[in-house]
Scaffold this active site. Structure first.
Site, PDB file in Angstrom:
ATOM      1  N   ARG A 127       0.525  -8.871  13.607  1.00  0.00           N
ATOM      2  CA  ARG A 127      -0.123  -7.874  12.737  1.00  0.00           C
ATOM      3  C   ARG A 127      -0.996  -8.563  11.686  1.00  0.00           C
ATOM      4  O   ARG A 127      -2.078  -8.085  11.356  1.00  0.00           O
ATOM      5  CB  ARG A 127       0.939  -6.992  12.058  1.00  0.00           C
ATOM      6  CG  ARG A 127       1.557  -5.984  13.020  1.00  0.00           C
ATOM      7  CD  ARG A 127       2.871  -5.437  12.515  1.00  0.00           C
ATOM      8  NE  ARG A 127       2.770  -4.707  11.268  1.00  0.00           N
ATOM      9  CZ  ARG A 127       3.801  -4.466  10.458  1.00  0.00           C
ATOM     10  NH1 ARG A 127       5.021  -4.908  10.774  1.00  0.00           N
ATOM     11  NH2 ARG A 127       3.634  -3.786   9.362  1.00  0.00           N
ATOM     12  N   ARG A 174      12.043  -1.079  10.580  1.00  0.00           N
ATOM     13  CA  ARG A 174      10.982  -0.649  11.491  1.00  0.00           C
ATOM     14  C   ARG A 174      10.927  -1.579  12.689  1.00  0.00           C
ATOM     15  O   ARG A 174      11.109  -2.780  12.548  1.00  0.00           O
ATOM     16  CB  ARG A 174       9.632  -0.694  10.746  1.00  0.00           C
ATOM     17  CG  ARG A 174       9.081   0.660  10.421  1.00  0.00           C
ATOM     18  CD  ARG A 174       7.902   0.605   9.498  1.00  0.00           C
ATOM     19  NE  ARG A 174       6.733  -0.079  10.026  1.00  0.00           N
ATOM     20  CZ  ARG A 174       5.559  -0.138   9.399  1.00  0.00           C
ATOM     21  NH1 ARG A 174       5.404   0.470   8.235  1.00  0.00           N
ATOM     22  NH2 ARG A 174       4.545  -0.785   9.918  1.00  0.00           N
ATOM     23  N   LYS A 184       0.834  -1.218   0.000  1.00  0.00           N
ATOM     24  CA  LYS A 184       0.000   0.000   0.000  1.00  0.00           C
ATOM     25  C   LYS A 184       0.868   1.267   0.000  1.00  0.00           C
ATOM     26  O   LYS A 184       0.659   2.188  -0.779  1.00  0.00           O
ATOM     27  CB  LYS A 184      -0.940   0.019   1.224  1.00  0.00           C
ATOM     28  CG  LYS A 184      -1.794  -1.219   1.376  1.00  0.00           C
ATOM     29  CD  LYS A 184      -2.648  -1.189   2.627  1.00  0.00           C
ATOM     30  CE  LYS A 184      -1.895  -1.129   3.942  1.00  0.00           C
ATOM     31  NZ  LYS A 184      -1.125  -2.349   4.291  1.00  0.00           N
TER      32      LYS A 184
HETATM   33  P1  AP5 Z   1       5.001  -1.572   1.809  1.00  0.00           P
HETATM   34  O1  AP5 Z   1       4.561  -0.797   0.614  1.00  0.00           O
HETATM   35  O2  AP5 Z   1       5.812  -0.866   2.833  1.00  0.00           O
HETATM   36  O3  AP5 Z   1       3.719  -2.318   2.458  1.00  0.00           O
HETATM   37  P2  AP5 Z   1       2.455  -1.735   3.226  1.00  0.00           P
HETATM   38  O4  AP5 Z   1       1.259  -2.414   2.675  1.00  0.00           O
HETATM   39  O5  AP5 Z   1       2.459  -0.230   3.210  1.00  0.00           O
HETATM   40  O6  AP5 Z   1       2.754  -2.318   4.666  1.00  0.00           O
HETATM   41  P3  AP5 Z   1       2.807  -1.680   6.127  1.00  0.00           P
HETATM   42  O7  AP5 Z   1       3.554  -2.658   6.986  1.00  0.00           O
HETATM   43  O8  AP5 Z   1       3.340  -0.283   6.116  1.00  0.00           O
HETATM   44  O9  AP5 Z   1       1.344  -1.691   6.483  1.00  0.00           O
HETATM   45  P4  AP5 Z   1       0.768  -1.778   7.866  1.00  0.00           P
HETATM   46  O10 AP5 Z   1      -0.645  -1.670   7.457  1.00  0.00           O
HETATM   47  O11 AP5 Z   1       1.064  -2.901   8.746  1.00  0.00           O
HETATM   48  O12 AP5 Z   1       1.519  -0.609   8.657  1.00  0.00           O
HETATM   49  P5  AP5 Z   1       1.075   0.843   9.054  1.00  0.00           P
HETATM   50  O13 AP5 Z   1       2.268   1.685   8.994  1.00  0.00           O
HETATM   51  O14 AP5 Z   1      -0.173   1.259   8.323  1.00  0.00           O
HETATM   52  O15 AP5 Z   1       5.803  -2.868   1.282  1.00  0.00           O
HETATM   53  C1  AP5 Z   1       6.345  -3.815   2.171  1.00  0.00           C
HETATM   54  C2  AP5 Z   1       7.676  -4.357   1.634  1.00  0.00           C
HETATM   55  O16 AP5 Z   1       7.436  -5.069   0.429  1.00  0.00           O
HETATM   56  C3  AP5 Z   1       8.708  -3.274   1.296  1.00  0.00           C
HETATM   57  O17 AP5 Z   1       9.989  -3.763   1.587  1.00  0.00           O
HETATM   58  C4  AP5 Z   1       8.554  -3.077  -0.218  1.00  0.00           C
HETATM   59  O18 AP5 Z   1       9.773  -2.655  -0.797  1.00  0.00           O
HETATM   60  C5  AP5 Z   1       8.161  -4.494  -0.661  1.00  0.00           C
HETATM   61  N1  AP5 Z   1       7.247  -4.477  -1.808  1.00  0.00           N
HETATM   62  C6  AP5 Z   1       6.207  -3.622  -2.016  1.00  0.00           C
HETATM   63  N2  AP5 Z   1       5.555  -3.917  -3.170  1.00  0.00           N
HETATM   64  C7  AP5 Z   1       6.204  -5.006  -3.689  1.00  0.00           C
HETATM   65  C8  AP5 Z   1       5.994  -5.808  -4.858  1.00  0.00           C
HETATM   66  N3  AP5 Z   1       5.008  -5.542  -5.723  1.00  0.00           N
HETATM   67  N4  AP5 Z   1       6.822  -6.855  -5.055  1.00  0.00           N
HETATM   68  C9  AP5 Z   1       7.840  -7.153  -4.186  1.00  0.00           C
HETATM   69  N5  AP5 Z   1       8.092  -6.420  -3.061  1.00  0.00           N
HETATM   70  C10 AP5 Z   1       7.274  -5.376  -2.815  1.00  0.00           C
HETATM   71  O19 AP5 Z   1       0.619   0.616  10.575  1.00  0.00           O
HETATM   72  C11 AP5 Z   1       1.558   0.302  11.582  1.00  0.00           C
HETATM   73  C12 AP5 Z   1       0.838   0.216  12.924  1.00  0.00           C
HETATM   74  O20 AP5 Z   1       0.227   1.498  13.228  1.00  0.00           O
HETATM   75  C13 AP5 Z   1      -0.329  -0.789  12.987  1.00  0.00           C
HETATM   76  O21 AP5 Z   1       0.138  -2.098  13.302  1.00  0.00           O
HETATM   77  C14 AP5 Z   1      -1.175  -0.178  14.113  1.00  0.00           C
HETATM   78  O22 AP5 Z   1      -0.622  -0.475  15.372  1.00  0.00           O
HETATM   79  C15 AP5 Z   1      -1.045   1.317  13.888  1.00  0.00           C
HETATM   80  N6  AP5 Z   1      -2.099   1.875  13.028  1.00  0.00           N
HETATM   81  C16 AP5 Z   1      -1.940   2.490  11.824  1.00  0.00           C
HETATM   82  N7  AP5 Z   1      -3.146   2.862  11.320  1.00  0.00           N
HETATM   83  C17 AP5 Z   1      -4.078   2.479  12.234  1.00  0.00           C
HETATM   84  C18 AP5 Z   1      -5.503   2.568  12.269  1.00  0.00           C
HETATM   85  N8  AP5 Z   1      -6.199   3.121  11.271  1.00  0.00           N
HETATM   86  N9  AP5 Z   1      -6.141   2.059  13.358  1.00  0.00           N
HETATM   87  C19 AP5 Z   1      -5.453   1.488  14.375  1.00  0.00           C
HETATM   88  N10 AP5 Z   1      -4.102   1.371  14.402  1.00  0.00           N
HETATM   89  C20 AP5 Z   1      -3.423   1.859  13.336  1.00  0.00           C
END
Ligand code: AP5
Length: 211
Positions: free
Chosen positions: A169, A158, A14
């Site tokens: 997660r 991270r 994402k």
């Molecule tokens: P990346 O693009 O970074 O993946 P992502 O989907 O953004 O994953 P996140 O881990 O950031 O999502 P998340 O939802 O857990 O974390 P968030 O920060 O929102 O890609 C991942 C990896 O794959 C990278 O190395 C990239 O290079 C690689 N990659 C990407 N595309 C690829 C492809 N096509 N092919 C191969 N490799 C690829 O949330 C973190 C924490 O914050 C949560 O756990 C929670 O505690 C809190 N939080 C955030 N929002 C909320 C909410 N709304 N409500 C409650 N808690 C919340």
């Protein structure tokens, strides 16, 4: 204000895709994870609260997150197209977003990919300390080892990308995702994307979907 919501498991891509979309003028990327990580870095009360949940792979409570997103969206210009990455995470958050009178949700894009691929993606992920640009130790390395291509800052792991926290997660994601998929399916604006493809291919698909 136009909104596109990105749904999908941690590591489904994402953030990578949302950041690429901002190379086009009219898109703005809003990541609740990035906002929370900045708050942690600055040591604000929000950051202190959020850290307790994020370190264990749990969701930050709905009341906190809904208040945060309402406040953030209020400060954006009405003509902007916002890519909301990481919100909503629960049906209560989706309902609160729907009730916000100044926003129109154009679509909810679900990034679909099998869990076993995600553990490898996340434990190998590195991110820029400054701008959050994601990299991967094998698939997407920065041009200069340890330095962000976009801003030159340090690239680090991270704290919630360890194997045990990643597994939690994913469990949390699966406990909430069906409710969100049903919510947006009923509204008729759910779009699905195969997230196990080359990033450039996914970006092209998104450009078509969001046109
Ligand atoms: P990346 O693009 O970074 O993946 P992502 O989907 O953004 O994953 P996140 O881990 O950031 O999502 P998340 O939802 O857990 O974390 P968030 O920060 O929102 O890609 C991942 C990896 O794959 C990278 O190395 C990239 O290079 C690689 N990659 C990407 N595309 C690829 C492809 N096509 N092919 C191969 N490799 C690829 O949330 C973190 C924490 O914050 C949560 O756990 C929670 O505690 C809190 N939080 C955030 N929002 C909320 C909410 N709304 N409500 C409650 N808690 C919340």
């Amino acid at each position: 204000m136009q909104l596109t919501v990105f749904l999908g498991a941690p590591g489904s891509g994402k953030g990578t895709q949302a950041k690429k979309l901002t190379q086009h003028d009219h898109f703005i990327h809003l990541s609740t994870g990035d906002i929370l990580r900045s708050a942690i870095k600055e040591g604000t009360p929000l950051g202190v609260e959020a850290k307790k949940f994020m370190d264990h792979g749990e969701l930050v409570p709905d009341t906190t997150m809904i208040g945060l997103i309402q406040e953030t969206l209020k400060n954006l210009a009405p003509h902007q197209h916002v890519i909301l990455d990481g919100f909503p995470r629960t049906v209560a958050q989706a309902e609160a977003l729907e009730a916000q009178s100044t926003t129109k949700i154009r679509s909810a894009v679900l990034f679909e990919i099998a869990d076993d691929l995600l553990v490898e993606r996340l434990t190998g992920r590195r991110v820029c300390k400054q701008c959050g640009q994601p990299y991967h130790v094998r698939h997407m390395r920065p041009q200069h080892e340890g330095k962000c291509d976009a801003c030159g800052s340090e690239v680090v792991q991270r704290s919630d990308d360890t194997e045990s926290v990643v597994k939690r997660r994913l469990e949390v994601f699966h406990s909430q995702n069906k409710g969100l998929v049903d919510f947006y399916s009923k509204k008729g604006n759910l779009k699905r994307v195969n997230a196990n493809q080359a990033p450039e291919k996914i970006q092209n698909l998104l450009m078509e979907l969001l046109a």
